[in-house]
Design an enzyme around this catalytic site. Structure first.
Site, PDB file in Angstrom:
ATOM      1  N   TYR A 156     -12.252  -7.441   6.509  1.00  0.00           N
ATOM      2  CA  TYR A 156     -11.089  -7.538   5.627  1.00  0.00           C
ATOM      3  C   TYR A 156     -10.814  -9.008   5.364  1.00  0.00           C
ATOM      4  O   TYR A 156     -10.688  -9.806   6.295  1.00  0.00           O
ATOM      5  CB  TYR A 156      -9.839  -6.877   6.237  1.00  0.00           C
ATOM      6  N   TYR A 159       0.814  -1.227   0.000  1.00  0.00           N
ATOM      7  CA  TYR A 159       0.000   0.000   0.000  1.00  0.00           C
ATOM      8  C   TYR A 159       0.845   1.275   0.000  1.00  0.00           C
ATOM      9  O   TYR A 159       0.725   2.102   0.897  1.00  0.00           O
ATOM     10  CB  TYR A 159      -0.950   0.008   1.207  1.00  0.00           C
ATOM     11  N   LYS A 187      -1.640 -16.703   8.221  1.00  0.00           N
ATOM     12  CA  LYS A 187      -0.809 -15.874   9.093  1.00  0.00           C
ATOM     13  C   LYS A 187       0.032 -16.650  10.121  1.00  0.00           C
ATOM     14  O   LYS A 187       1.126 -17.046   9.809  1.00  0.00           O
ATOM     15  CB  LYS A 187      -1.666 -14.794   9.737  1.00  0.00           C
ATOM     16  N   ASP A 195     -13.362 -16.682   8.511  1.00  0.00           N
ATOM     17  CA  ASP A 195     -12.007 -16.313   8.140  1.00  0.00           C
ATOM     18  C   ASP A 195     -11.225 -16.119   9.444  1.00  0.00           C
ATOM     19  O   ASP A 195     -11.318 -15.094  10.102  1.00  0.00           O
ATOM     20  CB  ASP A 195     -12.047 -15.014   7.305  1.00  0.00           C
TER      21      ASP A 195
END
Ligand SMILES: *Cc1c(COP(=O)(O)O)cnc(C)c1O
Length: 431
Positions: free
Chosen positions: A149, A21, A279, A250
């Site tokens: 997200y 980003y 992760k 998620d």
């Protein structure tokens, strides 16, 4: 081999390498890291920073851990990678067995993939292919909640919050899904039945077109670091059952103990039909993710047409990553992780409470090993980042949020350094 990082490298980085980003014209400064150990990152200029980010939820055991190093070294001497089409290996089997044992009982089938975003793509495809296989082809939409997200690939992006997920810019290629209001109940607040109304109304009205509800259980991560009531999950599970809709959790950020339970769905004692993990799966060593599902879903897909699940990444079930993941999970299970997370939670709660009274602070919240200070206004990332580095900590704010989720092994004194730096920089922001 170069172990240092000189000015020339920084110049090449600035001119040629994209960071997450960022702009290529006016990039924010980046800090070269040359090594890391325990909870400390060592910068090229010799400074050491206490890590408050766990490299985005991943490095739960800290860095350069002998047990994980050993697992990687052992595996690399035997088999680093081999294609998974038509072949298999013990690292994949061992890891799959562990995941099946640890996740809720109904989840029995494991699909290994490369990253969290891909795990979400796989989950979405599974849900859609499930309904296609049982002859309900019109059930191909998703229902999710705002402030979520789920990753940066297009399928995942289409279920991220419409504003922060930039749906406008990509509206030409993004499928349009249903968005319920984000649950606003805080984790510790008493449950308000009104919280579920928005999702209830959407599922009631559109269930014939909805393949699955997808959400991050308990903690909405990169979409706003929001914590919500377990009852919301229980109600969602009931509604999915009632209206014949699959439920995708998620758990990419929440999995492996971060919220105080092994998986966040345990706060509500429910099981999803499909679960994504990533992760912290490899303890922050390499990229690996997995999508788990039930025999009901996999049987339907396998007995439908074409009878195959249509996905298969090149690096599927990479043996090196699987071996490290197995070592990481076993290491977690062999440590008093629950007590450690609880202790971190208590300290975060106590240390960050002094931010509550500041006028520039909108909210302070903690859950498990996650501490969040939400500001009233957006934070200047470049200047605050620099202040944190000067104070010897690695904390990276975004939007209106200062937050930390340190490795579970962090000691009281180091955590105090993190929270003090956080409170001090937040106090400076108001001046
Ligand atoms: C980080 C994250 C993802 C995406 O994972 P990547 O490995 O970055 O692709 C998906 N969902 C959640 C909840 C995440 O926190």
């Amino acid at each position: 081999m170069k172990t240092s990082f000189d000015k020339e490298m920084l110049k090449i980085d600035r001119e040629h390498i994209w960071h997450p980003y960022t702009s290529m014209i006016d990039p924010l400064p980046v800090y070269p890291v040359v090594s890391a150990e325990g909870v400390r990152l060592t910068l090229a200029d010799g400074r050491q920073l206490i890590d408050g980010m766990s490299s985005w939820w991943a490095a739960i055991h800290g860095y350069n851990h002998p047990v994980l190093n050993n697992a990687a070294e052992k595996q690399i001497k035997v088999l680093s990678h081999v294609m998974f089409g038509g072949l298999t290996h013990s690292p994949a089997v061992e890891l799959a067995s562990l995941l099946i044992e640890l996740t809720p009982k109904p989840l029995q089938k494991v699909f290994f993939c490369d990253s969290g975003s891909v795990a979400v793509e796989v989950a979405i495809k599974m849900a859609i292919q499930y309904w296609y296989s049982v002859g309900l082809k019109e059930k191909h939409k998703l229902l999710t909640i705002r402030s979520g997200y789920h990753g940066d690939t297009t399928g995942a992006m289409a279920v991220c919050d419409p504003i922060t997920g930039m749906h406008n810019m990509f509206s030409g290629i993004l499928p349009s899904h249903y968005f319920a209001d984000a649950p606003n109940g805080k984790y510790h607040k008493t449950w308000d039945e009104k919280d579920i109304e928005s999702l209830h109304n959407l599922i009631k009205e559109h269930h014939e077109k909805i393949a699955a509800v997808i959400l991050e259980p308990i903690v909405q991560g990169a979409g706003g670091m929001r914590f919500y009531c377990p009852e919301y999950l229980t109600r969602t599970r009931d509604l999915c059952n009632k209206y014949n809709v699959l439920l995708i959790h998620d758990e990419i950020a929440t999995g492996f103990g971060r919220t105080g339970t092994m998986f966040a769905c345990e706060h509500a004692d429910i099981a999803p039909d499909i679960m994504c993990v990533g992760k912290a799966l490899t303890g922050g060593y390499m990229t690996l993710a997995a999508t788990l599902t039930t025999a009901k879903v996999s049987d339907a897909i396998s007995s439908g047409n074409p009878g195959l699940f249509m996905h298969g990444p090149t690096y599927m079930a990479n043996p090196l990553a699987c071996a490290v993941a197995t070592a990481s999970i076993k290491l977690l299970l062999s440590t008093p992780w629950k007590d450690r997370v609880k202790k971190i939670e208590k300290q975060l709660e106590a240390d960050l409470s002094r931010c509550k009274t500041l006028p520039q602070v909108y909210d302070v919240r903690t859950l498990g090993a996650i501490g969040v200070v939400e500001m009233a206004h957006p934070v200047n990332m470049a200047t605050t980042q620099k202040r944190f580095v000067e104070k010897g900590v690695w904390i990276r704010p975004f939007g209106r949020l200062f937050y930390i989720m340190p490795p579970y092994i962090i000691e009281e004194k180091d955590l105090a350094t993190l929270t003090t730096a956080m409170a001090d920089v937040i106090a400076e922001v108001g001046q």
